[in-house]
Write a protein that holds these residues in place. Structure first.
Motif, PDB file in Angstrom:
ATOM      1  N   ASP A  66       9.084   9.081  10.898  1.00  0.00           N
ATOM      2  CA  ASP A  66       9.442   9.034   9.404  1.00  0.00           C
ATOM      3  C   ASP A  66       8.945   7.806   8.842  1.00  0.00           C
ATOM      4  O   ASP A  66       8.689   7.909   7.566  1.00  0.00           O
ATOM      5  CB  ASP A  66      11.011   8.950   9.523  1.00  0.00           C
ATOM      6  CG  ASP A  66      11.440  10.440  10.071  1.00  0.00           C
ATOM      7  OD1 ASP A  66      10.659  11.505   9.905  1.00  0.00           O
ATOM      8  OD2 ASP A  66      12.495  10.682  10.685  1.00  0.00           O
ATOM      9  N   ASP A  67       9.453   6.637   9.256  1.00  0.00           N
ATOM     10  CA  ASP A  67       8.873   5.415   8.777  1.00  0.00           C
ATOM     11  C   ASP A  67       7.607   4.896   9.486  1.00  0.00           C
ATOM     12  O   ASP A  67       7.849   4.098  10.474  1.00  0.00           O
ATOM     13  CB  ASP A  67      10.099   4.164   8.610  1.00  0.00           C
ATOM     14  CG  ASP A  67       9.832   3.042   8.015  1.00  0.00           C
ATOM     15  OD1 ASP A  67       8.824   2.779   7.453  1.00  0.00           O
ATOM     16  OD2 ASP A  67      10.704   2.183   8.050  1.00  0.00           O
ATOM     17  N   ILE A  86       0.927  -1.315   0.061  1.00  0.00           N
ATOM     18  CA  ILE A  86       0.177  -0.052   0.101  1.00  0.00           C
ATOM     19  C   ILE A  86       0.734   1.393   0.049  1.00  0.00           C
ATOM     20  O   ILE A  86       1.926   1.034   0.513  1.00  0.00           O
ATOM     21  CB  ILE A  86      -0.960  -0.071   1.272  1.00  0.00           C
ATOM     22  CG1 ILE A  86      -1.990   1.129   1.212  1.00  0.00           C
ATOM     23  CG2 ILE A  86      -0.157   0.207   2.669  1.00  0.00           C
ATOM     24  CD1 ILE A  86      -3.059   1.034   2.255  1.00  0.00           C
ATOM     25  N   GLU A  87       0.323   2.189  -0.637  1.00  0.00           N
ATOM     26  CA  GLU A  87       1.256   3.457  -0.694  1.00  0.00           C
ATOM     27  C   GLU A  87       1.386   4.301   0.641  1.00  0.00           C
ATOM     28  O   GLU A  87       2.481   4.594   1.256  1.00  0.00           O
ATOM     29  CB  GLU A  87       0.494   4.431  -1.520  1.00  0.00           C
ATOM     30  CG  GLU A  87       0.397   4.024  -3.244  1.00  0.00           C
ATOM     31  CD  GLU A  87      -0.123   4.920  -4.221  1.00  0.00           C
ATOM     32  OE1 GLU A  87      -0.755   5.788  -3.573  1.00  0.00           O
ATOM     33  OE2 GLU A  87      -0.145   4.584  -5.276  1.00  0.00           O
ATOM     34  N   ASN A  88      -0.011   4.386   1.152  1.00  0.00           N
ATOM     35  CA  ASN A  88       0.034   4.993   2.672  1.00  0.00           C
ATOM     36  C   ASN A  88      -0.530   4.085   3.778  1.00  0.00           C
ATOM     37  O   ASN A  88      -1.652   3.688   3.507  1.00  0.00           O
ATOM     38  CB  ASN A  88      -0.535   6.379   2.694  1.00  0.00           C
ATOM     39  CG  ASN A  88      -0.210   7.302   1.642  1.00  0.00           C
ATOM     40  OD1 ASN A  88       0.741   7.687   1.724  1.00  0.00           O
ATOM     41  ND2 ASN A  88      -1.106   8.120   1.084  1.00  0.00           N
ATOM     42  N   VAL A  89       0.454   3.572   4.492  1.00  0.00           N
ATOM     43  CA  VAL A  89      -0.002   2.594   5.176  1.00  0.00           C
ATOM     44  C   VAL A  89      -0.935   3.280   6.507  1.00  0.00           C
ATOM     45  O   VAL A  89      -0.759   4.496   6.733  1.00  0.00           O
ATOM     46  CB  VAL A  89       1.296   1.880   6.145  1.00  0.00           C
ATOM     47  CG1 VAL A  89       2.024   1.222   5.201  1.00  0.00           C
ATOM     48  CG2 VAL A  89       2.038   2.901   6.938  1.00  0.00           C
ATOM     49  N   PRO A  90      -1.750   2.289   7.192  1.00  0.00           N
ATOM     50  CA  PRO A  90      -2.323   2.840   8.199  1.00  0.00           C
ATOM     51  C   PRO A  90      -1.548   3.332   9.413  1.00  0.00           C
ATOM     52  O   PRO A  90      -0.335   2.849   9.480  1.00  0.00           O
ATOM     53  CB  PRO A  90      -3.133   1.639   8.738  1.00  0.00           C
ATOM     54  CG  PRO A  90      -3.214   0.700   7.585  1.00  0.00           C
ATOM     55  CD  PRO A  90      -2.217   0.783   6.778  1.00  0.00           C
ATOM     56  N   GLU A 110       5.957  -1.816  15.177  1.00  0.00           N
ATOM     57  CA  GLU A 110       6.653  -1.882  16.529  1.00  0.00           C
ATOM     58  C   GLU A 110       5.765  -1.647  17.536  1.00  0.00           C
ATOM     59  O   GLU A 110       5.762  -2.297  18.557  1.00  0.00           O
ATOM     60  CB  GLU A 110       7.589  -0.827  16.534  1.00  0.00           C
ATOM     61  CG  GLU A 110       8.360  -0.621  18.009  1.00  0.00           C
ATOM     62  CD  GLU A 110       9.471   0.504  17.825  1.00  0.00           C
ATOM     63  OE1 GLU A 110       9.869   0.664  18.957  1.00  0.00           O
ATOM     64  OE2 GLU A 110       9.587   0.966  16.887  1.00  0.00           O
ATOM     65  N   MET A 111       4.570  -0.832  17.268  1.00  0.00           N
ATOM     66  CA  MET A 111       3.357  -0.479  18.203  1.00  0.00           C
ATOM     67  C   MET A 111       2.469  -1.707  18.324  1.00  0.00           C
ATOM     68  O   MET A 111       1.946  -1.970  19.351  1.00  0.00           O
ATOM     69  CB  MET A 111       2.835   0.646  17.682  1.00  0.00           C
ATOM     70  CG  MET A 111       3.329   2.055  17.619  1.00  0.00           C
ATOM     71  SD  MET A 111       3.978   2.648  19.409  1.00  0.00           S
ATOM     72  CE  MET A 111       2.595   3.005  20.023  1.00  0.00           C
ATOM     73  N   MET A 112       2.575  -2.535  17.252  1.00  0.00           N
ATOM     74  CA  MET A 112       1.630  -3.710  17.421  1.00  0.00           C
ATOM     75  C   MET A 112       2.405  -4.801  18.429  1.00  0.00           C
ATOM     76  O   MET A 112       1.534  -5.189  19.312  1.00  0.00           O
ATOM     77  CB  MET A 112       1.347  -4.400  15.854  1.00  0.00           C
ATOM     78  CG  MET A 112       0.633  -3.424  15.248  1.00  0.00           C
ATOM     79  SD  MET A 112      -1.205  -3.875  15.682  1.00  0.00           S
ATOM     80  CE  MET A 112      -1.476  -5.771  15.775  1.00  0.00           C
TER      81      MET A 112
END
Length: 250
Positions: free
Chosen positions: A156-157, A143-147, A164-166
């Motif tokens: 930035d990434d 996907i272009e813009n991830v959730p 990481e938050m998951m």
């Protein structure tokens, strides 16, 4: 044995002594021939004596042979009578039924759908095209813009921050079920859920070694916060995401 008399010389007179027996009457002259003839005769007699077979007729055999002769005389010759051929089948003539005429059928006139010079053609701008509403689903990896996970807005990434938050969310809400500990249940539960176009979590699918572990994994996913939906070409789309949760006893 032949006896001979030695020569006797008496003065000047020389006398020769001849055998006393006649050589033609000597018994040993043809002894080998007589021996061979006798041996052959003895062997022939021995062979005939060994191979000679004698059959004695018993009373039972005589009675049975007489009965067999009587049977041959009494029994008539066997004759085979073929059954007569079946009578030919007589086919009945078919019954001809007179069917009344059908009712009058109203013919349907099919008109041509081709346009003619008198028919007005509508302008293409006036044609309304109805588009089927199909939700577009784009995998997380392409996907272009991830959730955006809450807290990753300034990252930035955003893709790495989301993962990481998951992981932090799973570790924070992880709780080993007591019944699973008592039963010694452990293993990995694979989960897949979809981040909807409004940022909510739905369409959860999971597979694990036991229902107890699957229920606990579903509880952890249900506590995920609402996210900023993913976008493809500037439009919100559904984004599926998968994560494994491992249950291991110490």
């Amino acid at each position: 044995m032949v006896l001979t008399t030695p020569f006797i010389m008496r003065g000047k007179n020389l006398k020769i002594m001849r055998p006393k027996k006649n050589q033609e009457l000597e018994l040993k002259k043809n002894s080998v021939l007589y021996f061979s003839i006798g041996m052959a005769a003895v062997m022939l007699l021995a062979y005939v004596a060994l191979e000679w077979k004698t059959f004695y007729e018993t009373p039972e055999f005589a009675q049975n042979s007489e009965k067999l002769n009587d049977i041959d005389e009494v029994l008539p010759p066997i004759t085979i009578n073929l059954p007569p051929p079946p009578p030919p089948k007589i086919q009945t003539p078919p019954v001809i039924e007179i069917v009344p005429d059908d009712e009058k059928i109203i013919e349907t006139i099919i008109e041509s759908t081709e346009t003619d010079q008198d028919k007005e053609i509508i302008d293409i701008k006036d044609i309304v095209v109805i588009k089927d509403h199909v939700d577009e689903v784009i995998p997380f990896a392409v996907i272009e813009n991830v959730p955006v996970f809450p807290g990753c807005e300034d990252a930035d990434d955003k893709r790495a921050c989301f993962q990481e938050m998951m992981q932090k969310h799973v570790r924070k809400n992880f709780r080993y079920p007591e019944i699973a500990q008592e039963m010694g249940l452990q293993g990995r539960v694979s989960l897949m859920f979809t981040i909807q176009k409004d940022g909510s979590i739905d369409e959860l699918k999971m597979r694990g070694p036991h229902k107890v572990l699957e229920t606990e994994a579903a509880r952890i996913i249900s506590k995920l916060p609402k996210m900023t939906p993913g976008k493809q070409r500037g439009n919100p789309v559904k984004v599926p995401f998968s994560i494994p949760i491992t249950f291991k006893l110490q």
